[in-house]
Design an enzyme around this catalytic site. Structure first.
Site, PDB file in Angstrom:
ATOM      1  N   SER A  27       0.826  -1.209   0.000  1.00 15.81           N
ATOM      2  CA  SER A  27       0.000   0.000   0.000  1.00 15.81           C
ATOM      3  C   SER A  27       0.861   1.260   0.000  1.00 15.81           C
ATOM      4  O   SER A  27       0.344   2.364  -0.085  1.00 15.81           O
ATOM      5  CB  SER A  27      -0.948  -0.008   1.207  1.00 15.81           C
ATOM      6  OG  SER A  27      -0.225  -0.183   2.414  1.00 15.81           O
ATOM      7  N   HIS A 161     -40.717  20.848 -11.930  1.00 14.42           N
ATOM      8  CA  HIS A 161     -40.749  19.982 -13.122  1.00 14.42           C
ATOM      9  C   HIS A 161     -40.039  20.648 -14.303  1.00 14.42           C
ATOM     10  O   HIS A 161     -40.358  20.364 -15.454  1.00 14.42           O
ATOM     11  CB  HIS A 161     -42.179  19.640 -13.528  1.00 14.42           C
ATOM     12  CG  HIS A 161     -43.025  19.119 -12.407  1.00 14.42           C
ATOM     13  ND1 HIS A 161     -43.146  17.786 -12.118  1.00 14.42           N
ATOM     14  CD2 HIS A 161     -43.773  19.783 -11.478  1.00 14.42           C
ATOM     15  CE1 HIS A 161     -43.949  17.629 -11.073  1.00 14.42           C
ATOM     16  NE2 HIS A 161     -44.338  18.839 -10.657  1.00 14.42           N
ATOM     17  N   SER A 282     -14.621  23.666 -28.313  1.00 15.95           N
ATOM     18  CA  SER A 282     -14.731  22.414 -29.056  1.00 15.95           C
ATOM     19  C   SER A 282     -13.570  22.335 -30.040  1.00 15.95           C
ATOM     20  O   SER A 282     -13.141  23.347 -30.588  1.00 15.95           O
ATOM     21  CB  SER A 282     -16.066  22.390 -29.805  1.00 15.95           C
ATOM     22  OG  SER A 282     -15.976  21.536 -30.925  1.00 15.95           O
ATOM     23  N   LYS A 288     -18.236  27.071 -30.190  1.00 16.28           N
ATOM     24  CA  LYS A 288     -18.685  26.480 -28.929  1.00 16.28           C
ATOM     25  C   LYS A 288     -17.943  27.003 -27.701  1.00 16.28           C
ATOM     26  O   LYS A 288     -16.746  27.224 -27.718  1.00 16.28           O
ATOM     27  CB  LYS A 288     -18.494  24.946 -28.959  1.00 16.28           C
ATOM     28  CG  LYS A 288     -19.425  24.200 -29.878  1.00 16.28           C
ATOM     29  CD  LYS A 288     -20.892  24.279 -29.476  1.00 16.28           C
ATOM     30  CE  LYS A 288     -21.216  23.510 -28.212  1.00 16.28           C
ATOM     31  NZ  LYS A 288     -21.123  22.064 -28.402  1.00 16.28           N
ATOM     32  N   GLU A 295     -20.139  20.310 -15.862  1.00 18.56           N
ATOM     33  CA  GLU A 295     -20.389  18.917 -16.255  1.00 18.56           C
ATOM     34  C   GLU A 295     -19.502  17.978 -15.445  1.00 18.56           C
ATOM     35  O   GLU A 295     -19.918  16.886 -15.055  1.00 18.56           O
ATOM     36  CB  GLU A 295     -20.152  18.750 -17.751  1.00 18.56           C
ATOM     37  CG  GLU A 295     -21.210  19.480 -18.580  1.00 18.56           C
ATOM     38  CD  GLU A 295     -20.811  19.640 -20.043  1.00 18.56           C
ATOM     39  OE1 GLU A 295     -19.970  18.878 -20.539  1.00 18.56           O
ATOM     40  OE2 GLU A 295     -21.356  20.553 -20.692  1.00 18.56           O
ATOM     41  N   GLN A 327      -7.571  -2.561   4.220  1.00 15.07           N
ATOM     42  CA  GLN A 327      -6.616  -1.730   3.472  1.00 15.07           C
ATOM     43  C   GLN A 327      -7.303  -1.080   2.262  1.00 15.07           C
ATOM     44  O   GLN A 327      -6.821  -0.081   1.733  1.00 15.07           O
ATOM     45  CB  GLN A 327      -5.421  -2.587   3.029  1.00 15.07           C
ATOM     46  CG  GLN A 327      -4.345  -1.805   2.313  1.00 15.07           C
ATOM     47  CD  GLN A 327      -3.045  -2.598   2.177  1.00 15.07           C
ATOM     48  OE1 GLN A 327      -2.284  -2.717   3.128  1.00 15.07           O
ATOM     49  NE2 GLN A 327      -2.817  -3.157   0.998  1.00 15.07           N
TER      50      GLN A 327
END
Ligand code: ARG
Length: 463
Positions: A27, A161, A282, A288, A295, A327
């Protein structure tokens, strides 16, 4: 001596460890980030050993000198691990032996097990990380409330809604999300309380054979108290589950806030513009500007909840006391702490730099959103609400039938035709600001009620 014989537990083993098993078991690659708390724990533990006569003054000061040096090596990124350094505890003990000699270093682990040691390290580490997260969360809530105060005048549609429902203040929306965060803060303080208990001195499982002063250990390490059962002390990972839950919950909140803002920033809504600093472009479409920050906040909430679910499954049905399954607490926990801390900072950046477009927000308010206010108008004249709801619905229907742009365009004659209790003052209903200002009861969207919420939030973070 072969590397296997040098292992802390090498005494009873004759065969070599499978190389993949070595990797599978190790670890150190991820628990080395606990080097500082591991050293801190050993410092306190050896002081306690001296108190029960298992170390003398000279030995203790030599050990503490070695620990100082060890810490410096780690801090300077000069620590060199060797084969057989299974985890941070074995690595530190091995290196301490090289610095001060095995004779004295060999006494450090008397009565201690990696089982109480790792449980202690984890609690110390988590406590520190949660305190850092607490500070950035407080900052975030302050940014939210300050922005809300500054933009208290701006109205926007409130939705249910995702359909236009009733007018609200933009500051009310901010205050709503800050209210979730204030609960997260309260919950965080409760989690920190429970994290802050000391397992050290529980030994491998059965307790300490040399009467170590566990209260002294707890005090020295800044814990609130000791875990009262040694079997529980070494096995209890509930605090890790709580942290993973806490992280899942706050990211869940941030994901919902992000979703609102993603929608509000579309060209169709145009309520707000994200700063370039939190958007990306983009590779193909030059026009864009994408809300990637939001996000990612939305997406990472899924990842942290996955870690909670995953670790709960690792923990489920483990036998009493320490088992190596435990662990598996580390990777999800460490990832959760980093993800949550970065997410709060990103959300703070987004909120403090975005630009709102009040004309768009206010422009999206439509008269139908005052249909409830129209019903309430008659309630104020003594008509039961169930009846007024129906009457207001008729007004909406009539405006539609007559091809009018809204209920405000019906004449007073038409209103009288629907119900004789309508009077000339009905026009006062068709005012968004007035609608919002009627909601003065605690928690509502009237200016005074929002300001009260903001002052409560500010008080909550000043503690
Ligand atoms: N690296 C181990 C862990 O994180 C430390 C405890 C090992 N204890 C043991 N009995 N093998 O859980």
């Amino acid at each position: 001596m072969s590397a296997d014989k040098l292992k802390l537990w090498g005494g009873r083993f004759t065969g070599a460890t499978d190389p993949l098993m070595e990797l599978y078991n190790a670890s150190l690659p991820y628990d080395k980030k606990m080097y500082k708390v591991d050293i801190e724990g050993t410092r306190a533990y050896t002081s306690a050993l001296k108190k029960v006569g298992l170390l003398n003054d000279k030995e203790l000061s030599e050990i503490h000198r070695g620990l100082d040096e060890l810490l410096k090596e780690w801090d300077a990124d000069k620590f060199v691990s060797v084969q057989g350094d299974e985890d941070i505890h074995t690595a530190n003990e091995r290196r301490l032996g090289e610095i001060i000699g095995r004779e004295i270093a060999g006494k450090v682990h008397t009565g201690r097990s990696r089982n109480d040691q790792v449980a202690t390290d984890m609690r110390l580490y988590v406590r520190e990380q949660l305190q850092n997260i607490r500070a950035i969360l407080v900052e975030f809530i302050k940014v939210m409330t300050t922005r809300a105060e500054q933009e208290i005048d701006v109205l926007m549609p409130g939705y249910t809604h995702l359909q236009r429902a009733q007018p609200i203040r933009w500051a009310h929306w901010l205050s709503s999300h800050a209210t979730y965060l204030a609960t997260d803060l309260e919950r965080l303080d409760q989690v920190i309380e429970r994290v802050n208990n000391c397992p050290l001195g529980a030994g491998a499982l059965a307790g300490h054979p040399f009467g170590i002063d566990r209260e002294y250990l707890a005090d020295t390490l800044g814990f609130n108290g000791v875990i009262g059962n040694s079997l529980t002390a070494v096995a209890d990972r509930d605090f890790i589950v709580e942290v993973l839950f806490w992280g899942s919950m706050i990211l869940n909140h941030l994901s919902k806030m992000s979703e609102d803002m993603i929608i509000y920033s579309t060209a169709e809504f145009g309520f707000l513009k994200l700063a370039d600093a939190y958007s990306t472009g983009s590779s193909l479409m030059p026009q864009k500007k994408n809300p990637d920050s939001l996000e990612l906040l939305r997406g990472k909430s899924g990842r942290v909840f996955g870690q909670l679910a995953g670790f709960m499954m690792s923990l489920k049905a483990t036998p009493s006391t320490y088992n190596k399954d435990l662990q598996e607490d580390k990777e999800p926990l460490f990832d959760c702490l980093v993800t949550v801390s970065h997410s709060i900072s990103i959300a703070t950046g987004v909120i403090s730099t975005l630009e709102i477009v009040p004309e768009k927000m206010q422009g999206a308010l439509t008269m139908d959103m005052l249909a409830t206010d129209l019903a309430d108008y008659l309630v104020r004249k003594g008509v039961p609400f169930r009846e007024t709801h129906h009457i207001s619905g008729e007004a909406v229907a009539m405006a539609e039938r007559e091809d009018l742009s809204g209920i405000d365009k019906l004449s007073i004659e038409q209103y009288k035709q629907i119900d004789s209790r309508f009077e000339a003052d009905v026009v006062k209903v068709f005012d968004f600001e007035a609608s919002v200002e009627r909601r003065t009861a605690t928690g509502g969207t009237a200016r005074s009620a929002v300001l009260k919420q903001l002052s409560n939030l500010k008080q909550a973070v000043s503690k």
